[in-house]
Design an enzyme around this catalytic site. Sequence first.
Site, short mmCIF file in Angstrom:
data_model
loop_
_atom_site.label_atom_id
_atom_site.label_comp_id
_atom_site.label_asym_id
_atom_site.label_seq_id
_atom_site.Cartn_x
_atom_site.Cartn_y
_atom_site.Cartn_z
N ARG A 156 0.80 -1.23 0.00
CA ARG A 156 0.00 0.00 0.00
C ARG A 156 0.83 1.28 0.00
NH1 ARG A 156 -3.54 -3.82 2.30
NH2 ARG A 156 -1.55 -4.74 2.82
N THR A 157 1.77 1.34 0.96
CA THR A 157 2.49 2.60 1.14
C THR A 157 3.33 2.94 -0.09
OG1 THR A 157 2.53 2.12 3.50
CG2 THR A 157 4.00 3.85 2.74
N LYS A 181 25.06 -5.55 -1.75
CA LYS A 181 26.51 -5.67 -1.96
C LYS A 181 27.28 -5.05 -0.80
CE LYS A 181 26.02 -5.19 -7.00
NZ LYS A 181 26.30 -4.28 -8.11
N ARG A 240 11.47 3.85 3.87
CA ARG A 240 11.04 2.87 4.88
C ARG A 240 12.25 2.05 5.25
NH1 ARG A 240 5.79 -0.96 4.69
NH2 ARG A 240 4.92 1.03 5.36
N HIS A 288 5.01 6.09 11.57
CA HIS A 288 4.58 5.94 10.18
C HIS A 288 3.58 7.09 9.97
CE1 HIS A 288 3.41 4.37 6.43
NE2 HIS A 288 2.94 3.19 6.76
#
Length: 318
Positions: A63-64, A91, A113, A141
């Site tokens: 969703r986000t 890496k 995020r 959030h």
Amino acid sequence: MSKRQISLRGKDILGLEMMTVPEIEVILETACQMKGIIDRDIKKVPTLRGKSIVNLFFEASTRTRTSFELAGKYLGADVVNITASASSVTKGESLRDTLYTVEAMGVDVIVMRHEAEGAAQYAANVASPVIINAGDGAHEHPTQGLLDMFTMKEVKGKLDGLKVAIVGDIFHSRVARSNIWGLLKMGAEVHLAGPKTLMPYYIQEVGVHVHNRVEEALEGADVVNVLRIQRERQHKGLFPSAREYARIFGINQARLDLAKPDALIMHPGPMNRGLEISPDVAYGDQSVIQEQVKNGLAIRMAALFLVLTGGKNIETTA
Ligand code: NCD
């Protein structure tokens, strides 16, 4: 401070704990206008043409990430997604170097995020683009808190005085924290319930009501916001079994009937249906879970628009 003087231009959006009430109000009001654009047949407007946004996601998201991407695109910006599992992070590149790399490409906004609490603040300290926190560990959030408040206000007409029950894994939930800070600022009454092992011991101090039994939190509630059990953040068994959790804390119709008859059922998604919420409740008449997703897009359009322009008039034609 009058609303006219509020400008979020160039400001990072890191959490609702540090956001002011006028700033929250400006985002909620702007999201209302943005909803009008989403409902159009042709959604694209040129407001953010020439601006670039990078979605930098170190944790899973449906969703986000998608809503930030569409939000940027509907407003005419260029949006690029970087998913950690497919980037040079695998890496061994550090977060700082990844941020520097993105910054060097002339990006205006980084939506980030990350699994570490404080990662968004760190990014804001080291990189010059505007940072929007799309979830930092169990910390905050903010755009989820905003979209939840937007959804409550849209249906109930106000936030002040609403009784909001937040149920479940409070300890690991950045959604709960952003909801708590935002709702308390906007005058709502916040009631929390969940297993003791999933309840932060300090939480009462911020002004919420904490209940051991979920039934107490639900009684007379205007809104029931159900949280996902965050198994990925639990390193040891914090409740005996999923079945027992569902039996004692799961939101089913019988429990929902303790709330007001017109109480809203919310869930940030993704849901563990049958665990924290029963399927009939999740898809029942009182559920606004799908509306939350739509409102998430409007809130993210508003956030991007405000940090990039400060809130000039929305150009509505392509
Ligand atoms: C939430 C998240 O990732 O914090 N989901 C979301 O953004 N819609 C909640 C969750 O994962 O449980």
